[in-house]
Write a protein that holds these residues in place. Structure first.
Motif, PDB file in Angstrom:
ATOM      1  N   THR A 249     -10.293 -33.694  31.179  1.00 22.07           N
ATOM      2  CA  THR A 249      -9.759 -32.458  30.627  1.00 22.07           C
ATOM      3  C   THR A 249     -10.106 -32.436  29.145  1.00 22.07           C
ATOM      4  O   THR A 249      -9.714 -33.335  28.398  1.00 22.07           O
ATOM      5  CB  THR A 249      -8.232 -32.366  30.790  1.00 22.07           C
ATOM      6  OG1 THR A 249      -7.896 -32.413  32.179  1.00 22.07           O
ATOM      7  CG2 THR A 249      -7.697 -31.078  30.181  1.00 22.07           C
TER       8      THR A 249
ATOM      9  N   THR B 175      -6.587 -14.339  37.275  1.00 24.40           N
ATOM     10  CA  THR B 175      -5.736 -14.125  36.121  1.00 24.40           C
ATOM     11  C   THR B 175      -4.326 -13.790  36.575  1.00 24.40           C
ATOM     12  O   THR B 175      -4.121 -13.016  37.509  1.00 24.40           O
ATOM     13  CB  THR B 175      -6.275 -12.966  35.253  1.00 24.40           C
ATOM     14  OG1 THR B 175      -7.611 -13.255  34.900  1.00 24.40           O
ATOM     15  CG2 THR B 175      -5.428 -12.775  34.008  1.00 24.40           C
TER      16      THR B 175
ATOM     17  N   ARG C 102     -15.033 -20.363  36.940  1.00 23.43           N
ATOM     18  CA  ARG C 102     -15.941 -21.429  37.357  1.00 23.43           C
ATOM     19  C   ARG C 102     -17.354 -21.025  36.971  1.00 23.43           C
ATOM     20  O   ARG C 102     -17.879 -20.017  37.435  1.00 23.43           O
ATOM     21  CB  ARG C 102     -15.834 -21.692  38.850  1.00 23.43           C
ATOM     22  CG  ARG C 102     -16.817 -22.736  39.374  1.00 23.43           C
ATOM     23  CD  ARG C 102     -16.385 -23.242  40.743  1.00 23.43           C
ATOM     24  NE  ARG C 102     -15.157 -24.041  40.635  1.00 23.43           N
ATOM     25  CZ  ARG C 102     -14.442 -24.446  41.685  1.00 23.43           C
ATOM     26  NH1 ARG C 102     -14.804 -24.097  42.900  1.00 23.43           N
ATOM     27  NH2 ARG C 102     -13.352 -25.172  41.499  1.00 23.43           N
TER      28      ARG C 102
ATOM     29  N   LEU D  60     -10.350 -22.961  31.904  1.00 24.97           N
ATOM     30  CA  LEU D  60      -9.025 -22.358  31.895  1.00 24.97           C
ATOM     31  C   LEU D  60      -8.744 -21.786  30.516  1.00 24.97           C
ATOM     32  O   LEU D  60      -8.917 -22.470  29.500  1.00 24.97           O
ATOM     33  CB  LEU D  60      -7.950 -23.389  32.260  1.00 24.97           C
ATOM     34  CG  LEU D  60      -6.490 -22.904  32.213  1.00 24.97           C
ATOM     35  CD1 LEU D  60      -6.251 -21.797  33.239  1.00 24.97           C
ATOM     36  CD2 LEU D  60      -5.530 -24.067  32.444  1.00 24.97           C
TER      37      LEU D  60
ATOM     38  N   GLU E 237     -13.041 -16.023  38.892  1.00 23.70           N
ATOM     39  CA  GLU E 237     -11.913 -16.156  37.994  1.00 23.70           C
ATOM     40  C   GLU E 237     -10.657 -15.571  38.630  1.00 23.70           C
ATOM     41  O   GLU E 237     -10.705 -14.767  39.552  1.00 23.70           O
ATOM     42  CB  GLU E 237     -12.185 -15.465  36.653  1.00 23.70           C
ATOM     43  CG  GLU E 237     -12.417 -13.970  36.764  1.00 23.70           C
ATOM     44  CD  GLU E 237     -12.698 -13.369  35.407  1.00 23.70           C
ATOM     45  OE1 GLU E 237     -12.123 -12.309  35.116  1.00 23.70           O
ATOM     46  OE2 GLU E 237     -13.482 -13.953  34.659  1.00 23.70           O
TER      47      GLU E 237
ATOM     48  N   ASP F 171     -15.230 -25.991  35.695  1.00 24.54           N
ATOM     49  CA  ASP F 171     -14.048 -25.145  35.708  1.00 24.54           C
ATOM     50  C   ASP F 171     -13.548 -24.938  34.283  1.00 24.54           C
ATOM     51  O   ASP F 171     -13.566 -25.859  33.452  1.00 24.54           O
ATOM     52  CB  ASP F 171     -12.938 -25.781  36.550  1.00 24.54           C
ATOM     53  CG  ASP F 171     -13.193 -25.619  38.041  1.00 24.54           C
ATOM     54  OD1 ASP F 171     -14.086 -24.835  38.411  1.00 24.54           O
ATOM     55  OD2 ASP F 171     -12.498 -26.273  38.842  1.00 24.54           O
TER      56      ASP F 171
ATOM     57  N   ALA G 212      -2.773 -16.799  32.407  1.00 24.62           N
ATOM     58  CA  ALA G 212      -3.737 -17.855  32.706  1.00 24.62           C
ATOM     59  C   ALA G 212      -4.946 -17.251  33.401  1.00 24.62           C
ATOM     60  O   ALA G 212      -4.803 -16.440  34.319  1.00 24.62           O
ATOM     61  CB  ALA G 212      -3.113 -18.926  33.589  1.00 24.62           C
ATOM     62  N   GLN G 213      -6.107 -17.617  32.949  1.00 24.84           N
ATOM     63  CA  GLN G 213      -7.357 -17.156  33.553  1.00 24.84           C
ATOM     64  C   GLN G 213      -8.207 -18.371  33.892  1.00 24.84           C
ATOM     65  O   GLN G 213      -8.508 -19.204  33.039  1.00 24.84           O
ATOM     66  CB  GLN G 213      -8.110 -16.250  32.584  1.00 24.84           C
ATOM     67  CG  GLN G 213      -9.444 -15.749  33.129  1.00 24.84           C
ATOM     68  CD  GLN G 213     -10.149 -14.823  32.168  1.00 24.84           C
ATOM     69  OE1 GLN G 213      -9.511 -14.187  31.331  1.00 24.84           O
ATOM     70  NE2 GLN G 213     -11.458 -14.744  32.273  1.00 24.84           N
ATOM     71  N   TRP G 214      -8.566 -18.463  35.151  1.00 23.76           N
ATOM     72  CA  TRP G 214      -9.353 -19.593  35.651  1.00 23.76           C
ATOM     73  C   TRP G 214     -10.744 -19.082  35.996  1.00 23.76           C
ATOM     74  O   TRP G 214     -10.903 -18.049  36.648  1.00 23.76           O
ATOM     75  CB  TRP G 214      -8.688 -20.189  36.886  1.00 23.76           C
ATOM     76  CG  TRP G 214      -9.241 -21.520  37.295  1.00 23.76           C
ATOM     77  CD1 TRP G 214     -10.329 -21.752  38.074  1.00 23.76           C
ATOM     78  CD2 TRP G 214      -8.708 -22.793  36.932  1.00 23.76           C
ATOM     79  NE1 TRP G 214     -10.515 -23.088  38.221  1.00 23.76           N
ATOM     80  CE2 TRP G 214      -9.544 -23.766  37.538  1.00 23.76           C
ATOM     81  CE3 TRP G 214      -7.627 -23.216  36.162  1.00 23.76           C
ATOM     82  CZ2 TRP G 214      -9.323 -25.134  37.399  1.00 23.76           C
ATOM     83  CZ3 TRP G 214      -7.400 -24.572  36.031  1.00 23.76           C
ATOM     84  CH2 TRP G 214      -8.241 -25.521  36.642  1.00 23.76           C
TER      85      TRP G 214
ATOM     86  N   HIS H  88      -6.195 -34.477  37.172  1.00 22.80           N
ATOM     87  CA  HIS H  88      -7.480 -33.878  37.527  1.00 22.80           C
ATOM     88  C   HIS H  88      -8.478 -34.983  37.824  1.00 22.80           C
ATOM     89  O   HIS H  88      -8.423 -36.063  37.226  1.00 22.80           O
ATOM     90  CB  HIS H  88      -8.008 -33.009  36.383  1.00 22.80           C
ATOM     91  CG  HIS H  88      -7.080 -31.913  35.973  1.00 22.80           C
ATOM     92  ND1 HIS H  88      -6.991 -30.722  36.655  1.00 22.80           N
ATOM     93  CD2 HIS H  88      -6.181 -31.838  34.947  1.00 22.80           C
ATOM     94  CE1 HIS H  88      -6.093 -29.954  36.068  1.00 22.80           C
ATOM     95  NE2 HIS H  88      -5.580 -30.613  35.033  1.00 22.80           N
TER      96      HIS H  88
END
Length: 297
Positions: free
Chosen positions: A52, A5, A21, A34, A3, A32, A17-19, A48
């Motif tokens: 989404t 952030t 996987r 978000l 992740e 993924d 924003a926090q990504w 993408h």
């Protein structure tokens, strides 16, 4: 799970924003995720390779998509097709917050005979929105992996069937009882490190969704729930022998004592500690000890 952030400094507009996987199965398959909140940020036109699937959890977001604008408010679900260029930014009322996941098309076709097409990208479906949000949280590392993967497969199939104009596969899976016995045996054998749903389904020639349907048809519950109840049964034996709840949890494959407690209460209605105090060796000893006769008055 990985992740990243980013957060605005104090006193500035919220831009967070926090990504993440989340692994889903063998061969590096992953999803993924978000989690974002923004007062001003507007995404540049982009696309993408996956679908989404987003849920707005606060504020209003405006998305430029297919020559028009989508207005996405709290509790709504939005689905954007792979390869479709879009933007995203706050509505007139200010900022917005949302959760998004990016499933490969194959994840939306496990229970359908055709690839879903969403004629209405924005859907007012509070029940599905709440379920997708909960699955997003679980997949982000706050839940049981087998349970999270099962919920994801079930929900994405529901999304495709309910809103994606996709033709469903037959829900009846031949030989459901035989398949279920094979899955139960494997889960019991690999108690401490259970296989993923994909690893359970692949040797049987099924998709994840088909395995879920077969297992539910045979037992009335998904595999993760059966596994949890099997673990509770084994934990009871350890608690009756006098082990502490944390020790029993580790021996039967629960993540920790809290995980054991949640399922123990669901199944038996009491906590592991209360159960141990009721039926453990000390309680049995007290019940079995002879009582001293009273002297006459």
């Amino acid at each position: 799970m990985s992740e990243r952030t980013t957060t605005a400094r104090a006193g500035r507009p919220r831009e967070q924003a926090q990504w993440a996987r989340a692994p889903l199965g063998p061969g590096g398959e992953s999803l993924d995720l978000l989690t974002a909140r923004s007062d001003r940020h507007r995404y540049a036109p982009h696309y993408h390779a996956e679908f989404t699937v987003g849920v707005c959890v606060g504020g209003t977001e405006i998305i430029d998509y297919r020559g028009g604008q989508l207005h996405v408010g709290p509790g709504t679900v939005v689905v954007l097709a792979p390869g479709e260029v879009h933007t995203g930014g706050p509505g007139a009322s200010g900022g917005y917050a949302y959760r998004a996941m990016y499933p490969a098309p194959s994840l939306l076709t496990e229970g359908t005979a055709t690839t879903p097409h969403f004629p209405e990208p924005v859907m007012d479906d509070p029940e599905l929105a709440a379920a997708l949000r909960a699955a997003h949280t679980e997949l982000g590392g706050h839940g049981d992996p087998l349970e999270a993967e099962s919920r994801l497969s079930w929900l994405l199939t529901a999304l495709a069937r309910r809103h994606g104009a996709a033709r469903p596969l037959a829900d009846r899976v031949p030989g459901a009882d035989h398949l279920t016995r094979a899955v139960r045996d494997r889960l019991a054998d690999e108690l401490l490190a259970p296989p993923t749903l994909a690893e359970l389904a692949a040797p049987l020639g099924l998709s994840r969704y088909q395995l879920l349907r077969a297992f539910r048809t045979s037992t009335g519950m998904p595999p993760y729930a059966w596994l949890a109840q099997h673990r509770v049964t084994l934990a009871r034996t350890h608690l009756e022998a006098g082990l502490r709840p944390a020790e029993a949890a580790a021996l039967v494959g629960f993540a920790d004592q809290a995980h054991l407690t949640r399922w123990f209460r669901r199944v038996l209605g009491v906590t592991p500690a209360a159960y141990r105090d009721s039926v453990g060796p000390q309680q049995r000893s007290r019940r079995g000890a002879p009582t001293r006769p009273r002297l006459p008055a």
